[in-house]
Design a protein around this motif. Structure first.
Motif, PDB file in Angstrom:
ATOM      1  N   ALA A  33      -5.050   4.208  -2.386  1.00  0.00           N
ATOM      2  CA  ALA A  33      -3.692   3.717  -2.130  1.00  0.00           C
ATOM      3  C   ALA A  33      -2.628   4.777  -2.423  1.00  0.00           C
ATOM      4  O   ALA A  33      -1.439   4.529  -2.221  1.00  0.00           O
ATOM      5  N   ALA A  34      -3.028   5.964  -2.865  1.00  0.00           N
ATOM      6  CA  ALA A  34      -2.057   6.994  -3.254  1.00  0.00           C
ATOM      7  C   ALA A  34      -1.120   7.364  -2.102  1.00  0.00           C
ATOM      8  O   ALA A  34       0.094   7.457  -2.303  1.00  0.00           O
ATOM      9  N   GLU A  35      -1.653   7.568  -0.934  1.00  0.00           N
ATOM     10  CA  GLU A  35      -0.810   7.928   0.213  1.00  0.00           C
ATOM     11  C   GLU A  35       0.153   6.788   0.560  1.00  0.00           C
ATOM     12  O   GLU A  35       1.307   7.032   0.892  1.00  0.00           O
ATOM     13  N   ASP A  36      -0.334   5.553   0.490  1.00  0.00           N
ATOM     14  CA  ASP A  36       0.529   4.406   0.763  1.00  0.00           C
ATOM     15  C   ASP A  36       1.660   4.323  -0.264  1.00  0.00           C
ATOM     16  O   ASP A  36       2.805   4.041   0.085  1.00  0.00           O
ATOM     17  N   LEU A  37       1.325   4.553  -1.512  1.00  0.00           N
ATOM     18  CA  LEU A  37       2.343   4.526  -2.563  1.00  0.00           C
ATOM     19  C   LEU A  37       3.345   5.661  -2.373  1.00  0.00           C
ATOM     20  O   LEU A  37       4.548   5.480  -2.590  1.00  0.00           O
ATOM     21  N   LEU A  38       2.857   6.810  -1.984  1.00  0.00           N
ATOM     22  CA  LEU A  38       3.749   7.940  -1.729  1.00  0.00           C
ATOM     23  C   LEU A  38       4.714   7.613  -0.579  1.00  0.00           C
ATOM     24  O   LEU A  38       5.908   7.926  -0.648  1.00  0.00           O
ATOM     25  N   HIS A  39       4.210   6.961   0.430  1.00  0.00           N
ATOM     26  CA  HIS A  39       5.071   6.528   1.532  1.00  0.00           C
ATOM     27  C   HIS A  39       6.114   5.532   1.024  1.00  0.00           C
ATOM     28  O   HIS A  39       7.280   5.578   1.437  1.00  0.00           O
ATOM     29  N   GLU A  40       5.692   4.630   0.135  1.00  0.00           N
ATOM     30  CA  GLU A  40       6.625   3.662  -0.442  1.00  0.00           C
ATOM     31  C   GLU A  40       7.723   4.368  -1.244  1.00  0.00           C
ATOM     32  O   GLU A  40       8.888   3.945  -1.204  1.00  0.00           O
ATOM     33  N   VAL A  41       7.361   5.430  -1.938  1.00  0.00           N
ATOM     34  CA  VAL A  41       8.381   6.225  -2.645  1.00  0.00           C
ATOM     35  C   VAL A  41       9.386   6.756  -1.629  1.00  0.00           C
ATOM     36  O   VAL A  41      10.606   6.671  -1.830  1.00  0.00           O
ATOM     37  N   TRP A  42       8.880   7.303  -0.537  1.00  0.00           N
ATOM     38  CA  TRP A  42       9.744   7.848   0.506  1.00  0.00           C
ATOM     39  C   TRP A  42      10.691   6.773   1.055  1.00  0.00           C
ATOM     40  O   TRP A  42      11.882   6.992   1.212  1.00  0.00           O
TER      41      TRP A  42
END
Length: 175
Positions: A33-42
């Protein structure tokens, strides 16, 4: 959508430190889920109304950290909800009920009707003796006294009932 100067600064910091943020999320246990969370940060930095941010990188780490906390809480609540559901439905496997299916219930009801018909066909006394002994758990001697018959009559009627039910079971197994 026009960004504010603060959002522009955060966006630059995000792009510049994207790999560090990703490693941070992976180290915190984000896994796949790291990439998804990073997108959520964005998404958050581009949609949130923020004032001036003097330290954009710590701010980004804090946003990522808060998203991880939210994710952890959500997963914990889902696991708790699944466990409670399993306990309420009596299942050993999470989300799987031990209750029989509708089809199994219908089949059991059909078998019960057939058992009742077989017992009723043996006569009232034999049927009553079987039910009192096998279903109600009354000892044979007590059933004999209650019915006003000898113990050997109770034993004989039980043998007839057992034999008829064994024949029924054979017919059902063949079908």
């Amino acid at each position: 959508m026009t960004q504010t100067p603060q959002a522009d600064g955060l966006a630059r910091a995000f792009v510049e430190h994207r790999e560090r943020l990703l490693r941070f999320l992976l180290a915190r246990g984000a896994g796949d889920a790291a990439e998804d969370l990073l997108h959520e940060v964005w998404v958050r930095i581009n949609t949130a109304a923020t004032g001036p941010i003097s330290a954009p990188l710590p701010y980004l780490f804090r946003v990522a950290d808060l998203l991880m906390i939210d994710r952890y809480r959500s997963e914990r609540q889902a696991a708790l909800r699944n466990r409670n559901w399993s306990e309420a439905t009596g299942g050993d496997d999470p989300g799987v009920s031990d209750a029989p299916s509708a089809e199994r219930k219908l089949i059991a009801e059909q078998y019960l009707r057939e058992v009742r018909q077989v017992l009723d066909s043996l006569g009232e006394r034999t049927s009553a003796i079987f039910r009192r002994h096998r279903i109600d758990g009354i000892p044979q001697r007590a059933v004999a006294e209650e019915m006003g018959v000898s113990l050997s009559t109770v034993e004989s009627d039980l043998r007839r009932a057992y034999s008829a039910l064994a024949e029924l079971k054979e017919r059902i197994d063949e079908a």
